[in-house]
Design a protein around this motif. Structure first.
Motif, PDB file in Angstrom:
ATOM      1  N   HIS A 110     -37.290 -39.163 -29.504  1.00  0.00           N
ATOM      2  CA  HIS A 110     -36.375 -39.827 -28.801  1.00  0.00           C
ATOM      3  C   HIS A 110     -36.345 -38.914 -27.421  1.00  0.00           C
ATOM      4  O   HIS A 110     -35.800 -39.303 -26.347  1.00  0.00           O
ATOM      5  CB  HIS A 110     -35.311 -39.704 -29.483  1.00  0.00           C
TER       6      HIS A 110
ATOM      7  N   GLN B 190     -31.318 -47.663 -19.053  1.00  0.00           N
ATOM      8  CA  GLN B 190     -31.107 -46.436 -18.677  1.00  0.00           C
ATOM      9  C   GLN B 190     -29.534 -45.974 -18.258  1.00  0.00           C
ATOM     10  O   GLN B 190     -29.535 -44.599 -17.931  1.00  0.00           O
ATOM     11  CB  GLN B 190     -32.019 -45.549 -17.902  1.00  0.00           C
TER      12      GLN B 190
ATOM     13  N   MET C 237     -27.991 -37.142 -23.381  1.00  0.00           N
ATOM     14  CA  MET C 237     -27.334 -37.862 -24.290  1.00  0.00           C
ATOM     15  C   MET C 237     -25.711 -37.757 -24.391  1.00  0.00           C
ATOM     16  O   MET C 237     -25.749 -36.588 -24.463  1.00  0.00           O
ATOM     17  CB  MET C 237     -27.993 -37.706 -25.772  1.00  0.00           C
TER      18      MET C 237
ATOM     19  N   HIS D 183     -37.637 -49.223 -21.610  1.00  0.00           N
ATOM     20  CA  HIS D 183     -37.075 -48.376 -22.711  1.00  0.00           C
ATOM     21  C   HIS D 183     -37.932 -48.720 -24.023  1.00  0.00           C
ATOM     22  O   HIS D 183     -38.122 -47.491 -24.858  1.00  0.00           O
ATOM     23  CB  HIS D 183     -35.539 -48.840 -23.029  1.00  0.00           C
TER      24      HIS D 183
ATOM     25  N   SER E  30     -29.089 -49.670 -30.864  1.00  0.00           N
ATOM     26  CA  SER E  30     -28.054 -48.900 -30.109  1.00  0.00           C
ATOM     27  C   SER E  30     -26.676 -49.488 -30.651  1.00  0.00           C
ATOM     28  O   SER E  30     -25.859 -48.792 -30.663  1.00  0.00           O
ATOM     29  CB  SER E  30     -28.290 -49.111 -28.845  1.00  0.00           C
TER      30      SER E  30
ATOM     31  N   HIS F 139     -40.560 -45.746 -25.978  1.00  0.00           N
ATOM     32  CA  HIS F 139     -40.558 -45.151 -27.571  1.00  0.00           C
ATOM     33  C   HIS F 139     -41.827 -45.733 -28.042  1.00  0.00           C
ATOM     34  O   HIS F 139     -42.332 -44.581 -28.627  1.00  0.00           O
ATOM     35  CB  HIS F 139     -39.474 -45.976 -27.987  1.00  0.00           C
TER      36      HIS F 139
ATOM     37  N   LYS G  33     -32.139 -38.321 -18.160  1.00  0.00           N
ATOM     38  CA  LYS G  33     -31.047 -39.160 -19.086  1.00  0.00           C
ATOM     39  C   LYS G  33     -30.720 -38.206 -20.286  1.00  0.00           C
ATOM     40  O   LYS G  33     -31.253 -37.437 -20.731  1.00  0.00           O
ATOM     41  CB  LYS G  33     -32.062 -40.055 -19.820  1.00  0.00           C
TER      42      LYS G  33
ATOM     43  N   THR H 275     -28.099 -41.864 -17.734  1.00  0.00           N
ATOM     44  CA  THR H 275     -28.969 -40.930 -16.612  1.00  0.00           C
ATOM     45  C   THR H 275     -28.130 -40.433 -15.392  1.00  0.00           C
ATOM     46  O   THR H 275     -27.301 -41.156 -14.792  1.00  0.00           O
ATOM     47  CB  THR H 275     -30.008 -42.018 -16.135  1.00  0.00           C
TER      48      THR H 275
ATOM     49  N   GLY I  83     -27.439 -42.703 -24.184  1.00  0.00           N
ATOM     50  CA  GLY I  83     -28.252 -42.062 -23.088  1.00  0.00           C
ATOM     51  C   GLY I  83     -27.538 -42.542 -21.738  1.00  0.00           C
ATOM     52  O   GLY I  83     -27.788 -43.507 -21.325  1.00  0.00           O
TER      53      GLY I  83
ATOM     54  N   HIS J 195     -36.705 -40.608 -23.802  1.00  0.00           N
ATOM     55  CA  HIS J 195     -35.771 -40.599 -22.955  1.00  0.00           C
ATOM     56  C   HIS J 195     -36.139 -39.883 -21.365  1.00  0.00           C
ATOM     57  O   HIS J 195     -35.677 -40.471 -20.427  1.00  0.00           O
ATOM     58  CB  HIS J 195     -34.429 -39.751 -23.542  1.00  0.00           C
TER      59      HIS J 195
ATOM     60  N   GLY K  70     -35.729 -42.326 -18.588  1.00  0.00           N
ATOM     61  CA  GLY K  70     -34.612 -41.960 -17.507  1.00  0.00           C
ATOM     62  C   GLY K  70     -35.361 -41.133 -16.457  1.00  0.00           C
ATOM     63  O   GLY K  70     -34.706 -41.604 -15.091  1.00  0.00           O
TER      64      GLY K  70
ATOM     65  N   ASN L 258     -39.313 -49.729 -30.617  1.00  0.00           N
ATOM     66  CA  ASN L 258     -38.114 -48.854 -30.472  1.00  0.00           C
ATOM     67  C   ASN L 258     -37.530 -48.677 -31.842  1.00  0.00           C
ATOM     68  O   ASN L 258     -36.596 -47.617 -32.234  1.00  0.00           O
ATOM     69  CB  ASN L 258     -37.104 -49.175 -29.376  1.00  0.00           C
TER      70      ASN L 258
END
Length: 358
Positions: free
Chosen positions: A243, A73, A143, A257, A127, A261, A141, A136, A134, A247, A251, A175
């Motif tokens: 998303h 995060q 973006m 994580h 990612s 998702h 969290k 936190t 993202g 998040h 977060g 994810n």
């Protein structure tokens, strides 16, 4: 007549160089040299310290140190600490080794320092393919987006993922699948990226059950990593409600994580199928299913993932606040309305683990 325009800048932009293949990480020194760099800082999580040390050793004199402190995060406090360390060491590039936490910390450092990034992903988060991150801040969290965070080079070595525990592998792969699903209907995506999403979803659905049956199968791991690579490219096209909810779960409520998702993906897919039937219909055809949300839910059961938010510590008492934060931080790209009622319903279905129906 078909018309479209894409936002440009970070949207639909992907790394300029990708190196894919078993043993690719053993040539990491060549990739640093290609960048004209000589003072690489290697970033990892504490759990990936040994693997990161292998990269440090391979880099030799081209490495100024190891920062094995990444956590999920990307807390802003850790990002600031990492920036200070990189500046103190005089780093001229970053090599991020590991999953989304390592990749994210490298991005957060590069956001301020504008250092080139080489990403070496060991999970399936995708990612590494984007300029999104993202971070936190004060428990939420948020973006961030910048071409400074887009890796110059991504090195995919399937051998690095063979030892990844099956539950972590499956959650990470879900994810990646979320990136494919959540992009097909957003207005920021290019047609090229949509094709990456479609092929990525197909590859993930084919490879994940094979990895679940034989976690040490290098070919299956390679196919899953290929799907994750395409999913990462898909993520570069943008994202929407799926998303947004994930998040918030990660977060604000600390859900891991991958699971944040996975646990909402079937339900958001089912919700958005009502508002984007053409895009979701194309995705269903590529996945060879009739109901995307239901098929994803069934896949989660097949590979042994939990299907209820209640199983990962999220409680009914948190639904109202989670829905409020999701609505307040929504980016406006979702095809269906992002209302308190809609998000409450999605979270309630995910909490109880109800299988979506078409």
């Amino acid at each position: 007549m078909r018309t479209f325009s894409t936002p440009g800048d970070v949207y639909n932009a992907v790394p300029s160089r990708v190196v894919f293949g078993a043993g690719a990480v053993d040539r990491i020194d060549e990739e640093v040299e290609r960048l004209g760099a000589s003072r690489a800082l290697v970033v990892s999580t504490p759990g990936r310290g040994a693997m990161a040390q292998r990269v440090v050793d391979r880099l030799g004199a081209r490495c100024v140190g190891l920062l094995p402190e990444a956590i999920s995060q990307v807390p802003i406090e850790l990002a600031r600490k990492g920036r200070a360390r990189a500046a103190e060491m005089g780093a001229d590039c970053l090599v991020s080794v590991g999953g989304g936490a390592s990749i994210g910390l490298g991005k957060a450092i590069a956001l301020e320092l504008a250092l080139p990034v080489i990403a070496v992903p060991t999970t399936y988060s995708g990612s590494e393919m984007t300029g999104f991150c993202g971070i936190t801040i004060d428990g939420v969290k948020r973006m961030h987006q910048s071409l400074r965070m887009l890796a110059g080079t991504v090195v995919y070595d399937p051998a690095l993922s063979v030892g990844l525990p099956l539950d972590v592998s499956a959650a990470s792969a879900m994810n990646a699948l979320a990136h494919c699903v959540d992009v097909v209907y957003v207005p920021t995506v290019s047609p090229v990226i949509v094709q990456a999403a479609m092929e990525g979803a197909r590859a993930i659905l084919d490879a994940l059950p094979r990895v679940a049956r034989r976690p040490d199968d290098l070919e299956a791991r390679g196919d899953l990593l290929y799907g994750a690579h395409l999913a990462g490219a898909a993520l570069a096209g943008g994202f929407a409600l799926q998303h947004g909810v994930a998040h918030v779960l990660g977060g604000t409520y600390g859900v891991s994580h991958g699971l944040s998702h996975a646990l909402v993906l079937p339900h958001v897919a089912a919700y958005n199928a009502r508002f984007a039937p053409e895009a979701m219909g194309r995705l269903a055809a590529v996945m060879n299913v009739t109901d995307v949300g239901g098929a994803i839910f069934d896949l989660m059961e097949t590979v042994g993932l939990p299907t209820r938010l209640a199983d990962v510590g999220f409680s009914r008492d948190s639904i109202e606040e989670a829905a409020r934060i999701t609505v307040e931080t929504d980016n406006g790209n979702n095809p269906g309305p992002v209302t308190m009622e809609a998000v409450r319903g999605i979270l309630d279905d995910a909490l109880e683990g109800r299988r979506p129906t078409a």
